[in-house]
Design an enzyme around this catalytic site. Structure first.
Site, PDB file in Angstrom:
ATOM      1  CG  ASP A 256      29.618  39.642  43.461  1.00 19.73           C
ATOM      2  OD1 ASP A 256      29.983  40.219  44.614  1.00 19.73           O
ATOM      3  OD2 ASP A 256      30.156  40.372  42.455  1.00 19.73           O
TER       4      ASP A 256
HETATM    5  C1  BGC Z   1      33.125  42.265  43.396  1.00 17.54           C
HETATM    6  C2  BGC Z   1      33.384  41.023  43.775  1.00 17.54           C
HETATM    7  C3  BGC Z   1      34.073  40.787  45.475  1.00 17.54           C
HETATM    8  C4  BGC Z   1      33.604  41.504  46.031  1.00 17.54           C
HETATM    9  C5  BGC Z   1      34.130  41.114  47.341  1.00 17.54           C
HETATM   10  C6  BGC Z   1      32.222  42.704  44.327  1.00 17.54           C
HETATM   11  O1  BGC Z   1      32.514  43.809  44.256  1.00 17.54           O
HETATM   12  O2  BGC Z   1      31.752  42.116  42.022  1.00 17.54           O
HETATM   13  O3  BGC Z   1      34.889  40.306  42.410  1.00 17.54           O
HETATM   14  O4  BGC Z   1      34.370  40.243  45.674  1.00 17.54           O
HETATM   15  O5  BGC Z   1      32.449  42.279  45.638  1.00 17.54           O
HETATM   16  O6  BGC Z   1      35.041  42.783  46.988  1.00 17.54           O
END
Ligand code: BGC
Length: 725
Positions: A256
């Site tokens: 993530d």
């Molecule tokens: C989120 C993810 C997301 C990523 C990219 C993160 O803060 O938890 O679900 O895909 O950001 O935007």
């Protein structure tokens, strides 16, 4: 006999073809790896921009481009900052939120959703779609429940597999998130979760496992939080031992955004690509910022010094190249399409099949679209964009039909008046902004409108603002925000004809429930929201959605909240899921706590009778399939669909078990008066429990009860089967 031989031969050829392809793919990877320098290999293991990782230009290995997910393809983001890039070609079809998809209980529709979304991702030149999400609905406060598929591992497994297959048929990888135990937003960056191995394997992992083993998943996003002391992006047990070894996942683990904390742990414990790390690259275009990622220069240095073996990076690059050969290096992948009629119709079908009719006193719904009447549409959600806000799942929809617009279009004979009644602030990430409007005058106008109308449609709920179904913050309580409960109380004094439409991805409390005539749970419905809602309100479509999670009567009843702070939201950075396997209806059933609305509940404008539950045999050996049949009759006067739900329990078991657990379901469409036999199957292995003393799955012999019905609290049919010693 002849046919059988042909079938076997065919199977063998297909089998061999797939093997040949796989061998070729691995040979291609070997030859590419042999040409790459250490610098080039390490570069592929981390971001080069907010949403891409580099290729090897010298060798023609392309970059990898990713985009959020999971309800549509997110608008283009700048190279180095979270600002939108301001493109004009990135408006898309917004599909309903995954809670709505789960509520359809229709795996076929999930496949259509995945395929249409995959086509849009492909057209937008994305190789990896960051979705779907399947973190289990543990508490109604969790800010991102709307992006997930509910509280039940069987439902989530059945719904996630076709979505993934659909996306990946386009040569776009689905990236399933957030692995694992990211079940709340509060302290998501560091909360250290612990729970029993049994709960881990029975509740929180099965849908991920199904995605890998049945859905052929190509990439997985590791979660922010910690699990047993180790960050999930560097978690040996989750990534190496369970995902890669036990489940034989051959895809790529992507972190993530900013979830990595240590080079050695990330390198050795199963992470393949590091994204979004909070170096200067996060907010500013600092030269070489991406070189300072944990899996960049520090990783390279550790390999150079012999501290980490080069085979470690080779393994990661092998996986990344495999992902590329399936996606961006696959010359045969289709071209994709975007914003076409078919996609809109998938979005609309999912929306109308997912809407759940919770209460319908004396047939309040449907409202007759031919009737001359005055409808007061009250509530801010009648006009607010619900594709905006919520965090990373926010979308730039090509169009979005609001509920008010939908109602206006369908109820042409009616006089429609709209009063927002309350006001929330504008969407703001990580902050709550007050509304500048005067709450009293909004309320007065709404009460007046209600008193003057024949029918009131209250369209409220949550709204994807911070702490109202949004990333990075949990809700504070179960109540409706912005004074809606008080407003509804006043409205019920002004009108006896109120139907409530809740737009939310979470359960809410309903102190006004007994004083309104109907309640519909309408989720975040995407581009076609208003049209789909009007389809159901008018009766053009008979509702058939079922709740994918329980609505508790009070927050204190909810299993995550019974055991105090340590269980939710955690104390001193740590948290223990003390309710164990008793998540959702497993808890309410077993503890005999009556919820406001049970898992699986959902009414129809017609009525159905489920009867004659039978199995093909009385007794089964381990590994056999139980064939379950029952009759469903449409006993009302409208066509409609019903979801037959089969649960299993083991009364009198010496092992602590839930009263019953969902093991099979099937949605079936019936004309008025029609009766059908529905066939469902249960693998006997799915009756096993996770025995920590083995450790592994243990199928208890003896008698099991199978229950059938149309909600977890409405299972009139019961039979007993036996699993032989
Ligand atoms: C989120 C993810 C997301 C990523 C990219 C993160 O803060 O938890 O679900 O895909 O950001 O935007």
């Amino acid at each position: 006999m002849k046919n059988r031989i042909i079938a076997i031969l065919l199977f063998c050829t297909v089998g061999t073809q797939a093997q040949v392809q796989e061998t070729r793919m691995e040979q291609t990877i070997d030859s590419l790896l042999a040409l790459m320098t250490l610098e080039e290999k390490v570069a592929m293991c981390h971001a080069q921009s907010k949403f891409s990782s580099p290729g090897v230009p010298r060798l023609g290995i392309p970059e990898l481009w990713m985009a959020d997910g999971p309800h549509g393809v997110r608008a283009e983001i700048s190279w180095d900052s979270w600002n939108y890039a301001g493109w004009t070609s990135d408006s898309i079809t917004a599909f309903p939120a995954l809670t709505c998809l789960a509520a359809t209980f229709n795996p076929g529709l999930s496949g259509e959703y995945g395929f249409a979304l995959g086509e849009e991702a492909r057209y937008r030149k994305k190789d990896v779609l960051l979705g779907p999400g399947i973190n289990i609905y543990r508490t109604p406060l969790s800010g991102r429940n709307f992006e997930y598929m509910g509280e039940d591992p069987h439902l989530a497994s059945m719904m996630v597999v076709p979505y993934i297959e659909g996306v990946q048929r386009n040569g776009v990888a689905a990236c399933l998130k957030h692995f694992a135990l990211n079940n709340q937003e509060q302290w998501r960056f560091f909360i250290d979760v612990d729970l029993s191995d049994r709960a881990l394997h029975e509740i929180y992992l099965p849908a991920y496992k199904a995605a890998v083993q049945k859905g052929g998943l190509w990439s997985m996003m590791s979660a922010y939080n910690r699990f047993r002391g180790q960050y999930c992006s560097q978690n040996d047990l989750l990534l190496t031992r369970i995902l890669k070894r036990e489940w034989r996942f051959d895809g790529v683990v992507i972190s993530d955004w900013s979830a990595v904390h240590d080079t050695r742990e990330a390198a050795l414990n199963g992470l393949d690509i590091e994204m979004g790390t909070g170096t200067d690259g996060l907010t500013a275009s600092t030269k070489n910022a991406y070189d300072y990622y944990y899996l960049a220069k520090p990783f390279r240095e550790m390999i150079r010094s012999g501290d980490i073996a080069e085979s470690v990076v080779d393994e990661k690059v092998r996986r990344i190249l495999r992902l590329m050969l399936r996606t961006t290096m696959n010359p045969g992948r289709p071209l994709g399409r975007m914003n076409n009629e078919e996609h809109l119709s998938v979005a609309r079908n999912v929306a109308r099949e997912g809407i759940v009719l919770l209460k319908n006193e004396n047939g309040f719904f449907p409202l007759d679209p031919e009737r001359k009447m005055t409808i007061a549409v009250i509530g801010e959600n009648a006009t607010r964009s619900m594709t905006a806000g919520g965090g990373s799942s926010e979308l730039k929809a090509k169009h979005e039909i609001s509920p008010l617009e939908g109602v206006r279009k369908r109820f042409r004979n009616a006089t429609i008046i709209h009063a927002p009644g309350y006001a929330s602030g504008p969407p703001a990430y990580g902050r709550e902004l007050p509304s500048p409007l005067d709450a009293d005058s909004l309320r007065r106008a709404a009460v007046q409108a209600a008193a003057a109308a024949d029918v009131v449609l209250f369209i409220g709920g949550l709204n994807k603002n911070y702490r109202q179904d949004c990333e990075a913050g949990d809700r504070r309580d179960l109540a409706l925000p912005f004074g809606q409960d008080d407003l509804l109380k006043e409205l019920t004094g002004a009108s006896e004809n109120i139907g409530v439409v809740l737009i939310s991805g979470n359960a809410v409390s309903m102190p006004w429930l007994s004083r309104v005539r109907g309640v519909m749970q309408a989720w975040y419905l995407g581009s076609e929201a208003g049209r789909a809602l009007a389809d159901v309100i008018s009766g053009d479509v008979n509702p058939s959605g079922k709740l994918p999670f329980t609505f508790p009567a009070r927050l204190e009843d909810s299993p995550a909240h019974v055991y105090g702070e340590r269980s939710y939201p955690g104390k001193d950075g740590r948290q223990v899921y003390q309710e164990g396997i008793f998540v959702g209806y497993r808890w309410y059933d077993t503890r005999k706590i009556t919820p406001l609305f049970a898992f699986g509940h959902g009414l129809s404008y017609t009525s159905f009778t489920i009867s004659d539950l039978r199995t093909d045999k009385p007794s089964y050996a381990a590994g056999e399939t139980i064939i379950v049949t029952c009759s469903v009759r449409n006993s009302g006067d409208r066509a409609g669909a019903e979801v037959v739900q089969v649960y299993a329990g083991k009364p009198g078991s010496p092992v602590e078990r839930a009263v019953k657990e969902l093991k099979a379901f099937r949605k079936t469409y019936l004309e008025p008066g029609e009766k059908r036999t529905v066939t469902l199957t249960i693998d006997t292995n799915d009756l096993a429990w996770y025995d920590e003393s083995i450790p592994g799955w243990n199928l208890e012999p003896g008698a099991y009860s199978l229950y059938a019905g149309n909600a977890s609290d409405a299972v009139p049919e019961r039979v007993t089967i036996t699993i032989a010693e």
